[in-house]
Design a protein around this motif. Sequence first.
Motif, PDB file in Angstrom:
ATOM      1  N   ILE A 180      14.023  -4.863 -11.651  1.00 10.55           N
ATOM      2  CA  ILE A 180      14.936  -4.191 -12.576  1.00 10.55           C
ATOM      3  C   ILE A 180      14.195  -3.827 -13.863  1.00 10.55           C
ATOM      4  CG2 ILE A 180      16.976  -4.517 -14.040  1.00 10.55           C
ATOM      5  CD1 ILE A 180      18.087  -6.299 -11.729  1.00 10.55           C
ATOM      6  N   VAL A 181      13.436  -4.780 -14.392  1.00  8.23           N
ATOM      7  CA  VAL A 181      12.685  -4.530 -15.624  1.00  8.23           C
ATOM      8  C   VAL A 181      11.696  -3.385 -15.440  1.00  8.23           C
ATOM      9  CG1 VAL A 181      10.993  -5.509 -17.219  1.00  8.23           C
ATOM     10  CG2 VAL A 181      12.927  -6.884 -16.461  1.00  8.23           C
ATOM     11  N   MET A 182      10.978  -3.435 -14.326  1.00  5.03           N
ATOM     12  CA  MET A 182       9.931  -2.433 -14.075  1.00  5.03           C
ATOM     13  C   MET A 182      10.524  -1.034 -13.920  1.00  5.03           C
ATOM     14  SD  MET A 182       6.739  -3.006 -13.938  1.00  5.03           S
ATOM     15  CE  MET A 182       5.871  -1.527 -14.403  1.00  5.03           C
ATOM     16  N   ALA A 200       9.836   2.109 -16.359  1.00  3.83           N
ATOM     17  CA  ALA A 200       9.256   3.325 -15.802  1.00  3.83           C
ATOM     18  C   ALA A 200      10.175   4.520 -16.034  1.00  3.83           C
ATOM     19  CB  ALA A 200       8.980   3.138 -14.319  1.00  3.83           C
ATOM     20  N   THR A 201      11.471   4.315 -15.859  1.00  3.08           N
ATOM     21  CA  THR A 201      12.415   5.426 -16.025  1.00  3.08           C
ATOM     22  C   THR A 201      12.446   5.880 -17.477  1.00  3.08           C
ATOM     23  OG1 THR A 201      13.719   4.325 -14.344  1.00  3.08           O
ATOM     24  CG2 THR A 201      14.720   6.206 -15.413  1.00  3.08           C
ATOM     25  N   ILE A 202      12.451   4.914 -18.391  1.00  2.00           N
ATOM     26  CA  ILE A 202      12.444   5.282 -19.811  1.00  2.00           C
ATOM     27  C   ILE A 202      11.211   6.087 -20.146  1.00  2.00           C
ATOM     28  CG2 ILE A 202      12.023   4.314 -22.106  1.00  2.00           C
ATOM     29  CD1 ILE A 202      14.061   2.292 -21.628  1.00  2.00           C
ATOM     30  N   ARG A 203      10.079   5.612 -19.670  1.00  2.00           N
ATOM     31  CA  ARG A 203       8.831   6.313 -19.939  1.00  2.00           C
ATOM     32  C   ARG A 203       8.837   7.692 -19.303  1.00  2.00           C
ATOM     33  NH1 ARG A 203       3.881   5.672 -22.142  1.00  2.00           N
ATOM     34  NH2 ARG A 203       2.775   7.324 -21.098  1.00  2.00           N
ATOM     35  N   TYR A 204       9.376   7.767 -18.113  1.00  2.00           N
ATOM     36  CA  TYR A 204       9.425   9.043 -17.412  1.00  2.00           C
ATOM     37  C   TYR A 204      10.278  10.045 -18.193  1.00  2.00           C
ATOM     38  CZ  TYR A 204      10.074  12.463 -13.782  1.00  2.00           C
ATOM     39  OH  TYR A 204      10.100  13.637 -13.084  1.00  2.00           O
ATOM     40  N   LEU A 213       0.835  -1.200   0.000  1.00  2.00           N
ATOM     41  CA  LEU A 213       0.000   0.000   0.000  1.00  2.00           C
ATOM     42  C   LEU A 213       0.872   1.252   0.000  1.00  2.00           C
ATOM     43  CD1 LEU A 213      -3.103   0.052   0.189  1.00  2.00           C
ATOM     44  CD2 LEU A 213      -2.849   0.682   2.567  1.00  2.00           C
ATOM     45  N   ILE A 214       1.840   1.274   0.900  1.00  2.00           N
ATOM     46  CA  ILE A 214       2.701   2.453   1.009  1.00  2.00           C
ATOM     47  C   ILE A 214       3.540   2.625  -0.251  1.00  2.00           C
ATOM     48  CG2 ILE A 214       4.688   3.382   2.233  1.00  2.00           C
ATOM     49  CD1 ILE A 214       3.431   2.626   4.735  1.00  2.00           C
ATOM     50  N   GLY A 215       4.127   1.530  -0.696  1.00  2.00           N
ATOM     51  CA  GLY A 215       4.991   1.620  -1.867  1.00  2.00           C
ATOM     52  C   GLY A 215       4.246   2.051  -3.103  1.00  2.00           C
ATOM     53  N   LEU A 216       3.095   1.462  -3.318  1.00  2.00           N
ATOM     54  CA  LEU A 216       2.383   1.691  -4.572  1.00  2.00           C
ATOM     55  C   LEU A 216       1.659   3.033  -4.591  1.00  2.00           C
ATOM     56  CD1 LEU A 216       1.929   0.102  -7.166  1.00  2.00           C
ATOM     57  CD2 LEU A 216      -0.207  -0.715  -6.208  1.00  2.00           C
ATOM     58  N   PHE A 217       0.961   3.348  -3.522  1.00  2.00           N
ATOM     59  CA  PHE A 217       0.114   4.541  -3.536  1.00  2.00           C
ATOM     60  C   PHE A 217       0.905   5.811  -3.286  1.00  2.00           C
ATOM     61  CE2 PHE A 217      -4.418   3.372  -3.543  1.00  2.00           C
ATOM     62  CZ  PHE A 217      -4.235   2.028  -3.758  1.00  2.00           C
ATOM     63  N   LEU A 267      10.514  -3.130  -6.609  1.00  2.10           N
ATOM     64  CA  LEU A 267       9.550  -3.505  -7.640  1.00  2.10           C
ATOM     65  C   LEU A 267       8.268  -2.682  -7.513  1.00  2.10           C
ATOM     66  CD1 LEU A 267       8.243  -5.234  -9.814  1.00  2.10           C
ATOM     67  CD2 LEU A 267       7.985  -7.049  -8.150  1.00  2.10           C
ATOM     68  N   ILE A 268       7.760  -2.590  -6.285  1.00  2.00           N
ATOM     69  CA  ILE A 268       6.501  -1.867  -6.081  1.00  2.00           C
ATOM     70  C   ILE A 268       6.674  -0.386  -6.399  1.00  2.00           C
ATOM     71  CG2 ILE A 268       4.859  -1.150  -4.281  1.00  2.00           C
ATOM     72  CD1 ILE A 268       4.492  -3.994  -5.294  1.00  2.00           C
ATOM     73  N   LEU A 269       7.805   0.181  -5.993  1.00  2.00           N
ATOM     74  CA  LEU A 269       8.056   1.592  -6.293  1.00  2.00           C
ATOM     75  C   LEU A 269       8.171   1.797  -7.799  1.00  2.00           C
ATOM     76  CD1 LEU A 269      10.619   2.425  -3.476  1.00  2.00           C
ATOM     77  CD2 LEU A 269       8.276   3.215  -3.643  1.00  2.00           C
ATOM     78  N   GLY A 270       8.751   0.796  -8.475  1.00  2.00           N
ATOM     79  CA  GLY A 270       8.844   0.875  -9.937  1.00  2.00           C
ATOM     80  C   GLY A 270       7.461   0.921 -10.563  1.00  2.00           C
ATOM     81  N   ILE A 271       6.558   0.094 -10.039  1.00  2.00           N
ATOM     82  CA  ILE A 271       5.190   0.102 -10.561  1.00  2.00           C
ATOM     83  C   ILE A 271       4.537   1.458 -10.254  1.00  2.00           C
ATOM     84  CG2 ILE A 271       2.911  -0.985 -10.416  1.00  2.00           C
ATOM     85  CD1 ILE A 271       4.343  -3.599  -9.708  1.00  2.00           C
TER      86      ILE A 271
END
Lengths: 372, 303
Positions: free
Chosen positions: A358-360, A364-368, A191-195, A271-275
């Motif tokens: 790593i993938v996520m 995300a960084t590329i998209r950002y 919850l904390i990581g994702l939201f 991973l969650i922070l990446g998402i």
Amino acid sequence: MMTIKYILQKEFLQIFRSKAMIPIIFLMPLFQLLILANAATYEIKNISFCVVDYDYSNNSREFVSKFYATNYFLLSGYYTSVKEAEEELKTNKSRLIIHIPKDFEKDLLLNKNTKVQFLINAENANAAGLIMNYSMSIVQAFNKQIITETVNYNTSNLQSGIYITYSNWFNNLLNYKTYMVPGILVALVTLIGLFLSGMNIVKEKETGTIEQINVSPIKKYQFIIGKLLPFWIIALIELAFGIILGIIIFNVPLIGNPLLIFLVASVYLLLILGIGLFISTITETQQQAMFIAWFIMIIFLLLGGIFTPVENMPDWAQTIDIFNPIAHFSKMIRMIMLKGSGLRDIGESLMLIGLYAIVMLFLATIRYRKKT
Amino acid sequence: MYDLKISDVSKKFGDVNALRDINLDVEENELFGVIGPDGSGKTTLFRIAATLLVQDTGKVKLSGLDNIKDYKKIREIIGYMPGRFSLYPDLTVEENLKFYATVFGTTVKENYDIIKDVYLHLEPFKKRRAGKLSGGMKQKLALCCALVHKPKFLILDEPTTGVDPVSRNEFWEILRNLKSIGMTVIVSTPYMDEAKLCDRVTLMQNGCILSVQTPAEIIEGFGKKIFSIRTDALTDTLKFLNEYKYTENVFLYGDVIHYIDIRKEIKVDILTQYLRTNELKNITIKEIEPSVEDCFLTLMREK
């Protein structure tokens, strides 16, 4: 390095200044543990049931008494016809009807064979299954008793065949809380990581502050690290807090190495922070980010094996679960806490979420970068 | 040379032409104004100059640096203030300023002489959160944050929009001071009366630039007679003048009407005559010197 430090300083200042944050960090785990660990249980007690007894014999009454003698069943009444009793099922007054046919005792004593019908409300399939199981074990116990009473105490007769008995490893008493608490900790950290992380970045877009950041010499990676790291730290503190609460309040065992839990959690959080970061790149407002995060969270949670075992799910759902971070994390944290598994036992899962992270983060960084 | 050269820049958003073939030269140490109504393309132009947006075609050179290739170097020498308030509302005045100073690798103390003028207005509120400041104070804080790293080139997008007249005057005074210490300032505004405070101004409309001149040149080049008309029925007067076949432009200007005629040899008497025939009373007509606003309103009408 210094730039990241300044961004971190600013982030923590903002996080702790917002009124909602401190309660979220310290009260949320407490409430979630207290409420969910106590409420979310598979055990059903006080199952109300009614009886339609067409036999009215000693044995039939004895049979019924076996049910209300346990604290699982609660007798709500006797009815003279099945039809009347069915009303109880319809109005939810009873969940189970025990229908004892005429000649129950006669058949039992003369033919050594008799019949009883159970009518179970199966609106909730899980509960119905449990009621069924409870009932069957009572029937078995009754059987054994009848056999000993009526078939002339010939023990040799009884001992033929295989007796099945069991012992529960890693959770001897099948204490549901022991099983639930690690699962809730998983939900909490997710919850904390994702939201919070995703929303924190979108907030900069929403308030327009990103404009000012973009013209400054802050590099994208510095900004991302500065934004994600605080929640990585907060979530780990939260996890520690939750584990301590679980041990103190619920006596949850912590057999494995606590450090291993934190190793797993830190990889999992990446991973969650990446998402979360990825969500923030595809949304413009906190509301949108929140909605998408919820959507993902619900799927992850329900498929994640926290409330229902993954093994119960159809094959396709189990295949999907390979990509469900919660499924891996909840499995690992239970293995470590309840079974004392070491790095070697969980290595495969850990590698998987590490790779996934790593993938996520990469995506995300590329998209950002592309977006701004 | 801290100058800005914009050549043949166009930008489209979907089907909307936000900028069409813009050519603009801003010289070093100039206070340059871009005047235009909302939606004329000012913000798009400024965002391109501030390296936040990439143009579809054309070149932008700031201090000789290309806005696409050398965007990192440009960001070091510019101070940009977006039109929308974009500081952290939950941080105090002091904290915002400190944060922006540190991310630019400097301190408030080091560049205090630059921001002193503005910061003195803010000092009494330094412990207040930025979100709780008044509109004028917010803009001053934003300017402070844009100045704190001692930029050579200031890009200010509508800094006075939504700010009270007194603060607006103060703000322009600050801009003149910044110019006097050698900064190049490019500022946009929807208020035409602010044009006279710039060294040179340009008028933007529908993504095009209409003219680049000094305020004095604009007035000189106007070359038409302009009349201030007062009657006891302004709405009717406006209507009659709009129907008048010699009208070049007519608009309400405060509590009087400004009227521009297409005839060179127009006299007050002829106008009075026309209005009288429309049964208007208490007519006062004066020939006046045009203001920058009169010129712009007429110029925009022509295009």
